[in-house]
Design a protein around this motif. Structure first.
Motif: not given
Length: 157
Positions: A62-66, A74, A79, A133, A136, A144
């Motif tokens: 999984v790719q996320q932008t935080l 956070t 994780h 960026e 996971y 996640l």
């Protein structure tokens, strides 16, 4: 005319040079350029120290932008797999609930890994928005992250 005898090493080097010259002239096949494909670089980072990354039972990526606003965080969590993070802009302070209560700071262009069961909290202690960026790598069916309570043995204030 003086005759020179090449050593074994000299003969090997001469053979390699000759082979390279022959292959260069023979038109060795090279990679072909992409056709009808577009690649966009989204971010780029560098580990501060080399990593040997090993993960068992990974099935999901999984790719996320935080984005964390100034003063945001956070929240304490862990994780189930591994997370590779790259700071795209800003600076993040990672507070770890390990036995030493370590604090690490990463700036734009830095990459780091979060692995294992040590709770952490990522905090933006600057006056600028933070963009990270995340990629996971986790076992199938796991979330996640798992929420955790703030550690009682650390005083991060």
């Amino acid at each position: 005319m003086k005759r020179t005898t090449l050593s074994r090493r000299g003969k090997i080097i001469t053979a390699l040079v000759a082979a390279a010259a022959t292959m260069g002239g023979a038109g060795i096949a090279t990679a072909t350029p992409p056709v009808g494909a577009t690649l966009v670089d989204r971010f780029d980072g560098k580990f501060l120290t080399p990593h040997d990354i090993k993960v068992n039972n990974v099935t999901d990526v999984v790719q996320q932008t935080l984005t964390i606003q100034p003063g945001g965080e956070t929240g304490w969590h862990i994780h189930p797999g591994i997370v590779v993070l790259t700071v795209k802009s800003g600076q993040i302070t990672r507070k770890n609930a390990d036995w030493h209560c370590t604090v690490e700071t990463f700036k734009a262009g830095d990459s780091f890994v979060k692995q294992g069961g040590v709770p952490l909290n990522g905090v933006n202690e600057t006056n600028e928005p933070l963009v990270v960026e995340l990629v996971y790598l986790k076992p199938e069916g796991t979330p996640l992250r798992y929420e955790r309570e703030a550690p009682r043995h650390c005083n991060f204030d």
